[in-house]
Design an enzyme around this catalytic site. Sequence first.
Site, PDB file in Angstrom:
ATOM      1  N   ASN A 216       0.831  -1.203   0.000  1.00  0.00           N
ATOM      2  CA  ASN A 216       0.000   0.000   0.000  1.00  0.00           C
ATOM      3  C   ASN A 216       0.863   1.249   0.000  1.00  0.00           C
ATOM      4  OD1 ASN A 216      -1.901  -2.077   1.890  1.00  0.00           O
ATOM      5  ND2 ASN A 216      -2.867  -1.042   0.182  1.00  0.00           N
ATOM      6  N   ASP A 272      -3.581  -0.871  11.161  1.00  0.00           N
ATOM      7  CA  ASP A 272      -3.788   0.461  10.580  1.00  0.00           C
ATOM      8  C   ASP A 272      -5.173   0.975  10.958  1.00  0.00           C
ATOM      9  OD1 ASP A 272      -2.867   2.687   9.160  1.00  0.00           O
ATOM     10  OD2 ASP A 272      -3.687   1.992   7.257  1.00  0.00           O
ATOM     11  N   LEU A 309      -8.993   4.861   0.056  1.00  0.00           N
ATOM     12  CA  LEU A 309      -8.950   4.103   1.306  1.00  0.00           C
ATOM     13  C   LEU A 309      -8.394   4.978   2.415  1.00  0.00           C
ATOM     14  CD1 LEU A 309      -7.675   0.528   0.345  1.00  0.00           C
ATOM     15  CD2 LEU A 309      -9.942   1.162   1.160  1.00  0.00           C
ATOM     16  N   ALA A 310      -9.050   4.956   3.563  1.00  0.00           N
ATOM     17  CA  ALA A 310      -8.677   5.828   4.678  1.00  0.00           C
ATOM     18  C   ALA A 310      -8.434   4.988   5.920  1.00  0.00           C
ATOM     19  CB  ALA A 310      -9.778   6.862   4.931  1.00  0.00           C
ATOM     20  N   GLY A 311      -7.303   4.268   5.918  1.00  0.00           N
ATOM     21  CA  GLY A 311      -7.027   3.395   7.045  1.00  0.00           C
ATOM     22  C   GLY A 311      -7.934   2.182   7.010  1.00  0.00           C
TER      23      GLY A 311
END
Length: 384
Positions: A216, A272, A309-311
């Site tokens: 990522n 994460d 994507l945010a965590g």
Amino acid sequence: MMPITALSGARIFDGDRWHDDESAILIGDGHILDIVARHAVPADAAIERVEGGMLAPGFLDAQVNGGGGVALNESPTAETMNRIAAAHRRFGTCRLLPTLVTAPPEVTAAALAAAPGAGPAIVGLHLEGPHLDPVRQGVHDGRLMRRLSEADIDRLLAADVGRMLLTIAPEQAEPAQVRRLVEGGAIVSLGHSDATYELVTAMIDAGASGITHLFNAMSPLQNRAAGLVGAALEGGSVWCGVIADGIHVAPAVLRIALRAKRPPGRLFLVTDAMPSVGTSATSFTFGGRTVQREGNRLTWTGDSGEPVLAGAHLDMASALRLCVDELEVPLDEALRMAALYPAKFLKLDDRHGRLASGYAADVVHLDTTLQVQRTWVGGVSDTT
């Protein structure tokens, strides 16, 4: 005489091998004393019996942005760190590194000042930025990203936070700076980077020993350009955190990576995690933007108008189950990925990651479906 507690009633995995359910873990003064046959438990020990399943080393998470409705970036205090730890403990995480993503200097300073006052579950601090590459910014604020300076290193090495983990893009630092950080006691992980294989290997040679959320926000493995992913899999000294939620990385790709990774460095689990973990929230604010949750997928709207994507909405027990159920990882190896391997990466494996004499009495009780039933941190149960 030191009070002794004996945990029994389940199979025991000590981090290396299994003991049958006729064994017991002896705990005293917050540490593991021994694993013995049940008939050898001292007569004056307090017996705590669980009902089947397994007892294993408590999980250790090196990358936790939030949980329990709070995020370190939004409130960089010891209270926030402890609330995050409490939210993740119900999922088997006994120790963790609260993680601050790229933030203004005053927020970073507040987090560095707060960490020493946090509770025993907090074993350090992970600063994921600001020395990252805006080309691979992900959920981070690229406007705040910048090169590492000598003054930055001075401030970081002067901080007393326990274990200091720094995620740095190779493009934003010099090998000599990485060497100075490592020699000063910090652990350097590489991530959020578009670096070439050659630049990455120069940083590994300088002492960088980790890769932040493999695959990522990094330069990929290509046929004529190995990139950060190729350097991570080929570099034997490098440990690689992976977000095993089936969203950030396809299970097939993780299976390939597990077979490809050259040891002694291994893949280990990170969450994460964001504030939604441990709550029923379907949205929250992070970095001034609204993050939406759909199932276990967290996204916000990027500058291009596309979802980013945010965590992760992920806990360690869920990541463990994915490893066993979808990645074909043997149970003992999956348990090591959640405890022993992150402890090795963080150089905490002299006290965490195993159930052995002298180690912290961090224990998780899992049932046969790998659901967490109970935890002990330093010998203290979550039911007390």
